[in-house]
Design an enzyme around this catalytic site. Structure first.
Site, PDB file in Angstrom:
ATOM      1  N   ARG A 246      57.251  87.524  59.545  1.00 37.91           N
ATOM      2  CA  ARG A 246      58.637  87.845  59.847  1.00 37.91           C
ATOM      3  C   ARG A 246      59.468  86.597  60.060  1.00 37.91           C
ATOM      4  NH1 ARG A 246      58.001  93.138  61.978  1.00 37.91           N
ATOM      5  NH2 ARG A 246      59.911  94.182  62.636  1.00 37.91           N
TER       6      ARG A 246
ATOM      7  N   LYS B 269      59.092 100.927  54.753  1.00 41.27           N
ATOM      8  CA  LYS B 269      57.891 100.092  54.636  1.00 41.27           C
ATOM      9  C   LYS B 269      56.637 100.803  55.117  1.00 41.27           C
ATOM     10  CE  LYS B 269      58.762  96.436  57.137  1.00 41.27           C
ATOM     11  NZ  LYS B 269      60.144  96.530  57.584  1.00 41.27           N
TER      12      LYS B 269
ATOM     13  N   ARG C  55      61.249 106.266  68.956  1.00 38.07           N
ATOM     14  CA  ARG C  55      60.797 104.967  69.463  1.00 38.07           C
ATOM     15  C   ARG C  55      61.777 104.412  70.493  1.00 38.07           C
ATOM     16  NH1 ARG C  55      58.946 101.315  64.416  1.00 38.07           N
ATOM     17  NH2 ARG C  55      60.093  99.791  65.649  1.00 38.07           N
TER      18      ARG C  55
ATOM     19  N   ARG D 235      67.812  94.071  65.807  1.00 37.78           N
ATOM     20  CA  ARG D 235      66.697  93.861  64.884  1.00 37.78           C
ATOM     21  C   ARG D 235      67.193  93.557  63.476  1.00 37.78           C
ATOM     22  NH1 ARG D 235      64.700  98.876  66.403  1.00 37.78           N
ATOM     23  NH2 ARG D 235      63.371  99.190  64.617  1.00 37.78           N
TER      24      ARG D 235
HETATM   25  P1  ADP Z   1      60.688  97.510  62.675  1.00 40.00           P
HETATM   26  O1  ADP Z   1      60.313  97.039  61.308  1.00 40.00           O
HETATM   27  O2  ADP Z   1      61.336  98.840  62.674  1.00 40.00           O
HETATM   28  O3  ADP Z   1      61.436  96.511  63.503  1.00 40.00           O
HETATM   29  P2  ADP Z   1      57.907  97.175  63.601  1.00 40.00           P
HETATM   30  O4  ADP Z   1      57.102  98.350  63.952  1.00 40.00           O
HETATM   31  O5  ADP Z   1      57.504  96.384  62.399  1.00 40.00           O
HETATM   32  O6  ADP Z   1      59.381  97.750  63.482  1.00 40.00           O
HETATM   33  O7  ADP Z   1      57.997  96.163  64.827  1.00 40.00           O
HETATM   34  C1  ADP Z   1      58.451  96.579  66.082  1.00 40.00           C
HETATM   35  C2  ADP Z   1      58.698  95.372  66.968  1.00 40.00           C
HETATM   36  O8  ADP Z   1      57.493  94.640  67.146  1.00 40.00           O
HETATM   37  C3  ADP Z   1      59.664  94.357  66.396  1.00 40.00           C
HETATM   38  O9  ADP Z   1      61.013  94.693  66.662  1.00 40.00           O
HETATM   39  C4  ADP Z   1      59.237  93.083  67.120  1.00 40.00           C
HETATM   40  O10 ADP Z   1      59.713  93.078  68.450  1.00 40.00           O
HETATM   41  C5  ADP Z   1      57.733  93.240  67.182  1.00 40.00           C
HETATM   42  N1  ADP Z   1      57.053  92.609  66.029  1.00 40.00           N
HETATM   43  C6  ADP Z   1      56.329  93.246  65.066  1.00 40.00           C
HETATM   44  N2  ADP Z   1      55.858  92.360  64.155  1.00 40.00           N
HETATM   45  C7  ADP Z   1      56.308  91.141  64.538  1.00 40.00           C
HETATM   46  C8  ADP Z   1      56.179  89.804  64.010  1.00 40.00           C
HETATM   47  N3  ADP Z   1      55.481  89.562  62.876  1.00 40.00           N
HETATM   48  N4  ADP Z   1      56.792  88.801  64.685  1.00 40.00           N
HETATM   49  C9  ADP Z   1      57.485  89.028  65.811  1.00 40.00           C
HETATM   50  N5  ADP Z   1      57.643  90.232  66.360  1.00 40.00           N
HETATM   51  C10 ADP Z   1      57.066  91.299  65.744  1.00 40.00           C
END
Ligand code: ADP
Ligand code: ZN
Length: 218
Positions: A93, A17, A162, A173
């Site tokens: 999400r 993504k 990370r 996740r």
């Molecule tokens: P990934 O898609 O690899 O999980 P992201 O960089 O999109 O990684 O997000 C990292 C973390 O940030 C997520 O695991 C979550 O804890 C938090 N996060 C990001 N976006 C959201 C969201 N829209 N709602 C809730 N938590 C979020």
């Protein structure tokens, strides 16, 4: 002049993504709004939000809907997003986030929701090799022969593993994705706003599919 776009990119962790959002944002000249990058910036800056979010993120959990909705509402009110549009990465999400986003964007509707489809078995390997620039968020894939310290080609920042790319946090996740985020596919499908894109393939080939789907939808 290329018209703007209001897009959402859904997909499992490790589906690519982030990389595809960077490309789409350059192609359509719209800001790439990544809630993960926004949270990681808050962690680096040591704000209250960052301290709270770090614990949740390191466990692979989800930050609360109210906080995330507040962050995105504020970001979408900026001039760039109101004018040309945006590409949302990592938001919504949950179904609640999607419902509130519909209210926030009621006057300027989202053009298209793209689901980047990569099976769970394939993303596991990608996630363990994933590295990210701590300053600009550019993603890299580790081959094991990099010279350390690894310096980002884009901004000169440090490229790191990370903290939430541990096997336990990754599993957590991906489980949360199936429970909380996958229902969004049905949510948008039932409103005929979804295009499912096969995310298995070279980044160039996948990008061509994504861009073609956006062009077809406008
Ligand atoms: P990934 O898609 O690899 O999980 P992201 O960089 O999109 O990684 O997000 C990292 C973390 O940030 C997520 O695991 C979550 O804890 C938090 N996060 C990001 N976006 C959201 C969201 N829209 N709602 C809730 N938590 C979020
Ligand atoms: Zn960088």
């Amino acid at each position: 002049m290329i018209p703007g776009a209001r897009l959402i990119l859904l997909g499992r962790q490790g589906a690519g993504k982030g990389t595809q959002c960077v490309r789409l944002s350059r192609h359509f000249v719209v800001p790439h709004i990544s809630t993960g990058d926004m949270l990681r910036a808050a962690v680096r800056e040591g704000t209250d939000l960052g301290r709270m979010a770090k614990k949740v993120m390191d466990d692979g959990g989800l930050v609360g809907d109210d906080i995330m909705i507040g962050l995105v509402r504020e970001r979408l009110s900026h001039h760039d997003a109101k004018g040309r549009g945006y590409i949302l990465d990592g938001f919504p999400r949950t179904v609640l986030q999607a419902q509130v986003l519909d209210e926030i964007s009621a006057e300027q509707r989202i053009d298209l929701v793209l689901d980047l489809d990569v099976p769970r078995e394939l993303v596991l390997a990608r996630l363990s090799a994933r590295r990210v620039c701590r300053d600009c968020g550019t993603n890299y894939v580790a081959s094991g022969v990099e010279k350390l310290p690894w310096i980002c080609e884009v901004c000169g920042g440090d490229v790191m593993h990370r903290d939430d790319d541990t096997p336990e946090a990754i599993e957590h996740r991906l489980d949360l994705y199936e429970q909380q985020t996958a229902p969004l596919i049905e949510f948008y499908q039932s409103q005929s706003r979804l295009a499912v894109i096969d995310g298995v393939g070279s980044p160039e080939a996948v990008f061509r599919l994504l861009a073609a789907a956006v062009d077809a939808a406008r």
